[in-house]
Design an enzyme around this catalytic site. Structure first.
Site, PDB file in Angstrom:
ATOM      1  N   HIS A   1       0.803  -1.233   0.000  1.00 34.76           N
ATOM      2  CA  HIS A   1       0.000   0.000   0.000  1.00 34.76           C
ATOM      3  C   HIS A   1       0.831   1.276   0.000  1.00 34.76           C
ATOM      4  O   HIS A   1       0.292   2.364  -0.136  1.00 34.76           O
ATOM      5  CB  HIS A   1      -0.967   0.023   1.187  1.00 34.76           C
ATOM      6  CG  HIS A   1      -0.283   0.318   2.495  1.00 34.76           C
ATOM      7  ND1 HIS A   1       0.444  -0.618   3.167  1.00 34.76           N
ATOM      8  CD2 HIS A   1      -0.203   1.449   3.233  1.00 34.76           C
ATOM      9  CE1 HIS A   1       0.939  -0.092   4.266  1.00 34.76           C
ATOM     10  NE2 HIS A   1       0.575   1.167   4.341  1.00 34.76           N
TER      11      HIS A   1
HETATM   12  C1  UD1 Z   1      -2.245   5.287   6.166  1.00 38.06           C
HETATM   13  C2  UD1 Z   1      -0.944   5.719   6.838  1.00 38.06           C
HETATM   14  C3  UD1 Z   1       0.098   4.623   6.683  1.00 38.06           C
HETATM   15  C4  UD1 Z   1      -0.427   3.296   7.150  1.00 38.06           C
HETATM   16  C5  UD1 Z   1      -1.705   2.994   6.401  1.00 38.06           C
HETATM   17  C6  UD1 Z   1      -2.292   1.662   6.830  1.00 38.06           C
HETATM   18  C7  UD1 Z   1      -0.396   8.121   6.788  1.00 38.06           C
HETATM   19  C8  UD1 Z   1       0.506   9.104   6.174  1.00 38.06           C
HETATM   20  N1  UD1 Z   1      -0.387   6.916   6.222  1.00 38.06           N
HETATM   21  O1  UD1 Z   1      -1.973   5.214   4.781  1.00 38.06           O
HETATM   22  O2  UD1 Z   1       1.220   4.960   7.460  1.00 38.06           O
HETATM   23  O3  UD1 Z   1       0.527   2.296   6.903  1.00 38.06           O
HETATM   24  O4  UD1 Z   1      -2.639   4.041   6.682  1.00 38.06           O
HETATM   25  O5  UD1 Z   1      -3.478   1.405   6.205  1.00 38.06           O
HETATM   26  O6  UD1 Z   1      -1.052   8.419   7.744  1.00 38.06           O
HETATM   27  N2  UD1 Z   1      -9.446   4.760   2.153  1.00 38.06           N
HETATM   28  C9  UD1 Z   1     -10.627   4.067   2.145  1.00 38.06           C
HETATM   29  N3  UD1 Z   1     -11.197   3.759   3.344  1.00 38.06           N
HETATM   30  C10 UD1 Z   1     -10.644   4.125   4.524  1.00 38.06           C
HETATM   31  C11 UD1 Z   1      -9.446   4.853   4.512  1.00 38.06           C
HETATM   32  C12 UD1 Z   1      -8.846   5.150   3.324  1.00 38.06           C
HETATM   33  O7  UD1 Z   1     -11.163   3.705   1.109  1.00 38.06           O
HETATM   34  O8  UD1 Z   1     -11.206   3.788   5.577  1.00 38.06           O
HETATM   35  C13 UD1 Z   1      -8.800   5.065   0.867  1.00 38.06           C
HETATM   36  C14 UD1 Z   1      -9.066   6.464   0.375  1.00 38.06           C
HETATM   37  O9  UD1 Z   1      -9.191   6.407  -1.012  1.00 38.06           O
HETATM   38  C15 UD1 Z   1      -7.798   7.184   0.746  1.00 38.06           C
HETATM   39  C16 UD1 Z   1      -6.742   6.104   0.622  1.00 38.06           C
HETATM   40  O10 UD1 Z   1      -7.397   4.905   1.006  1.00 38.06           O
HETATM   41  O11 UD1 Z   1      -7.568   8.274  -0.055  1.00 38.06           O
HETATM   42  C17 UD1 Z   1      -5.542   6.334   1.476  1.00 38.06           C
HETATM   43  O12 UD1 Z   1      -5.916   6.502   2.851  1.00 38.06           O
HETATM   44  P1  UD1 Z   1      -5.010   7.379   3.855  1.00 38.06           P
HETATM   45  O13 UD1 Z   1      -5.518   7.278   5.227  1.00 38.06           O
HETATM   46  O14 UD1 Z   1      -4.813   8.714   3.286  1.00 38.06           O
HETATM   47  O15 UD1 Z   1      -3.591   6.712   3.769  1.00 38.06           O
HETATM   48  P2  UD1 Z   1      -3.185   5.180   3.742  1.00 38.06           P
HETATM   49  O16 UD1 Z   1      -2.566   4.898   2.441  1.00 38.06           O
HETATM   50  O17 UD1 Z   1      -4.264   4.286   4.228  1.00 38.06           O
END
Ligand code: UD1
Length: 386
Positions: A218
């Site tokens: 991821h």
């Molecule tokens: C975040 C953390 C990362 C961790 C990861 C575990 C930061 C900088 N990154 O990254 O350190 O390893 O979580 O999962 O804080 N999304 C969903 N549903 C959700 C949450 C997110 O669909 O419940 C999707 C959205 O499209 C979003 C993308 O995932 O834009 C990324 O989510 P985000 O929380 O920004 O960062 P992660 O890549 O999950």
């Protein structure tokens, strides 16, 4: 909502925070002298698969406050957490704000607290990949600079903190909080046969107990660039000819695979594509796997604890003890290096490793003891020289 003057506000935001906060909330509520603590969920992760299942499976109390920030760019997400957390701090006048790990919610809440003169406690301090292109590295460095009490999982963390000018008397080596959760839940882990039952392809219903590898991906560095992502998926496809793979797909990775039109590469009955799994399902899958291929930080540690070989698809790790003592091999995203590492695991069984010091499941109580003494002495470090 009852005001919690003097409580510790404990912050969670994203999936990797949940297994770290669960044992702490339990330790804070331990009789006969519970410590007042409130749980704040920022809402960075909000899907059932990324949040809800974890609260339920790990027995985390419902958050006292949910800030509901959701997704956004780093600046928007961090700013939104800060904007919504500030009035919570004003209202509750906490004794301290406790943050875990390295996600955007961690640094956002630490910054709000520090600016208001509220002591900050950082659990899992001092880890460094020395790679500032990783958003988490920036979060780690900044959070540690803001923290008053810093709890570490391995010796390298203390060295990093001291090098960055942080006074040693604020640093406490307490072991790895995730191991509290792992040991507590291992007996409840869901057997892999149950998670994999019914998947297309005869293979999964007849598979040997450990005849598969687990994959997670991821990190932006692996999934955001379509060329890198394509190369990694092609490599996974090649590995799957030799070892069937189970791939729980993070929402961000699923989005990137679809956007780049790469779904076909995973279209094989030797690659089980799953939605994000709950903690107990994932623990069962990993504990019985022959190998784990991952870019996750937490899985590097969990595989070391479980004695399962881990091939890390990153150029570096902020958790060097998983390499020097554990089962981890850091290979990056180069296809031939990944294939070599897989060949080695299939031929030799891979690294065996040993369990690092204080990764035995007692970390939450050690953290609680330090915080309790510190608070009893007016947040003075002299009382807790550790
Ligand atoms: C975040 C953390 C990362 C961790 C990861 C575990 C930061 C900088 N990154 O990254 O350190 O390893 O979580 O999962 O804080 N999304 C969903 N549903 C959700 C949450 C997110 O669909 O419940 C999707 C959205 O499209 C979003 C993308 O995932 O834009 C990324 O989510 P985000 O929380 O920004 O960062 P992660 O890549 O999950």
């Amino acid at each position: 909502m009852v005001k919690s003057k003097g409580a510790i506000l404990c912050v969670v935001g994203a999936r990797p925070n949940f297994m770290k906060i669960a044992p702490l909330m339990a330790a804070f509520s331990t009789a006969p002298t519970p410590m007042p603590a409130k749980l704040i969920h920022t809402g960075q992760h909000y899907d059932e698969g990324m949040k809800g299942t974890f609260f339920e499976q790990l027995g985390i109390p419902e958050p006292d406050i949910d800030l509901g920030v959701g997704s956004g760019t780093h600046a928007v997400q961090t700013a939104e957490v800060m904007r919504r957390f500030e009035p919570v701090v004003d209202e509750h006048e906490p004794a301290a704000v406790l943050v875990v790990g390295d996600v955007n919610s961690t640094v956002a809440c630490a910054l709000v607290a520090a600016k208001k003169g509220v002591p900050v406690i950082h659990v899992e301090a001092g880890l460094r990949s020395f790679d500032r292109s990783m958003p988490e590295e920036i979060n780690r460095v900044l959070t540690d600079q803001l923290a008053d009490l810093l709890f570490t999982t391995e010796e390298s963390a203390r060295e990093n903190l001291v090098r960055e000018g942080i006074s040693e008397d604020r640093v406490f080596f307490v072991g790895n909080i995730m191991m509290d959760t792992l040991h507590r839940n291992l007996p409840r882990a869901v057997p892999p046969g149950r998670t994999l039952a019914g998947l297309p392809g005869a293979h999964w219903s007849t598979h040997e107990p450990s005849n598969y590898g687990v994959v997670t991906l991821h990190r932006p560095s692996n999934v955001d660039d379509p060329t890198t992502l394509k190369r990694l998926l092609e490599t996974l496809r090649e590995i799957s000819d030799r070892l069937p793979l189970v791939f729980p797909i993070h929402p961000r990775t699923g989005d990137r695979i679809r956007a780049a039109g790469l779904d076909d590469l995973l279209d094989s009955d030797r690659i089980a594509r799953l939605t994000p799994q709950g903690y107990l399902q994932m623990l069962g899958l990993v504990a019985h796997a022959q190998v784990v291929l991952t870019d996750s930080g937490g899985l590097q540690e969990e595989t070391t604890a479980l004695g399962v070989p881990c091939i890390t698809l990153r150029e570096n790790t902020e958790r060097p003890i998983t390499v020097t003592q554990g089962t981890n091999t850091v290979v990056g995203s180069d296809a031939s290096l990944i294939m070599n590492a897989v060949t080695d695991v299939l031929a030799t069984g891979g690294k065996r490793g040993r369990i690092p010091e204080l990764w035995e499941g007692g970390t939450a109580l050690r953290i609680r003891a330090v915080i309790q003494q510190w608070l009893e002495h007016g947040a003075s470090l002299q009382a807790v020289a550790g």
